[in-house]
Scaffold this active site. Sequence first.
Site, mmCIF file in Angstrom:
data_model
loop_
_atom_site.group_PDB
_atom_site.id
_atom_site.type_symbol
_atom_site.label_atom_id
_atom_site.label_comp_id
_atom_site.label_asym_id
_atom_site.label_seq_id
_atom_site.Cartn_x
_atom_site.Cartn_y
_atom_site.Cartn_z
ATOM 1 N N TYR A 148 34.544 34.173 29.437
ATOM 2 C CA TYR A 148 33.180 34.686 29.222
ATOM 3 C C TYR A 148 32.545 34.084 27.976
ATOM 4 C CZ TYR A 148 33.624 38.599 32.545
ATOM 5 O OH TYR A 148 33.756 39.381 33.663
ATOM 6 N N MET A 204 38.336 42.325 30.224
ATOM 7 C CA MET A 204 38.734 43.734 30.361
ATOM 8 C C MET A 204 40.220 43.875 30.680
ATOM 9 S SD MET A 204 37.011 46.757 32.660
ATOM 10 C CE MET A 204 35.348 46.530 32.076
#
Length: 391
Positions: free
Chosen positions: A284, A332
């Site tokens: 990301y 996550m």
Amino acid sequence: MQFQTSSQFVRPDQKVHIYSQALLGNLKAVRDLCRPETKLCAVIKSNGYGHGIREIVNILRQGSADFFAVANAYEAAFIADIAGQIKILILEPIHTASDSRTIRLCAEEGFHCPVFDIEALKYVQDCLKTSPDVLNVHIKVETGMGRCGVDADRAAELLKKIRSFPNVRLAGVYTHFTTAAEKNLAYAQQQLENFKKFLSTQSLLACPLRPRSETSKDVIIHAANSAAMLNMPDAHFDMVRCGIALFGWAEYPDMLKIKLTPAMKFEVPIVQLNRYKQGQTVGYGRTFTAWRDTIGAIVPIGYADNYWRLYSNNAFMKVGNTFAQVIGRVSMDKTIIDVTDIPDASVGQFVTVIDNDPQSMCSVYRLAEMADTICHEVLTSLPPRALRIIH
Ligand SMILES: *Cc1c(COP(=O)(O)O)cnc(C)c1O
């Protein structure tokens, strides 16, 4: 009373290894640093500092602790069946909004509970008036921590009044230090003086010329956490309350005057190896660009498992005996580490996320330092769903 549910599952791909001999060795090392008559309270609040509270109780009860200290009545109830002869001290005070059934449970089970004001004391008495049980109460004297407890005057008042409540027994008087882990102990010494002064006005301080009265002999005086246990021998009183030291850590490594052994290692497996061409970005936000052809290993742990996002492009894990840096952002449930220089890294191989070697680049010390926190927070952030393996 039931506080438990069984809605949680366990993840065998995340392995928290708990080393019994390390825990018991640390317990003994702490014992050896105290006078033989000093009681030892093993602080295992907050799920045993993240390790798993029932696992920790099962190990430590083989040693010589006198008390277990837990955060609240729920934790106390959760371990009561396995605590054996070891008494349980709850650190959260009873207040006037505490559930009356919980108070009755505490009295019935013989838990030791702090009470900080007269209203709470009256409330306890009211909750127990029809029962044969007596609640063991500890009074916390606020000597400079600036958190909870009562100041000396009100504590004196409480000590006076407590005798008139038939279902309440004074079991302890204590305080807590705010700077015992700092190099400069002046403030902690001041707190100690405040506490001693209070104790002596209440005839609770043992001294050769004035031994403690018969009635106060059973009252346990306690003040020291791990740091004070190590740094302030004068603060041991009747009992020390040690948490972090039992797990093998301290606020900073050179504080340790005794040999402690970290009692936990955390591992996860490599689930994929990914080849990045030079110039390709990872994860990301494209925060890492491969500066050479790179092999990334993906491991199933992320910020949802409290492997914090600030470890992105920063922390290390250990693959075999070699350290591999996190590349790109921690996501996550996944993190990528650079294993380009570790040719035998393979899918299925377990890598160390948190090491039990204090010198390691992924030791609790290093991770805490990176996250600008203390070892306590790294430990209590261990994912509760990870499988605990007891050695
Ligand atoms: C958590 C706690 C301790 C133990 O602190 P460590 O630094 O882990 O030894 C002792 N006393 C009280 C009141 C605590 O809340």
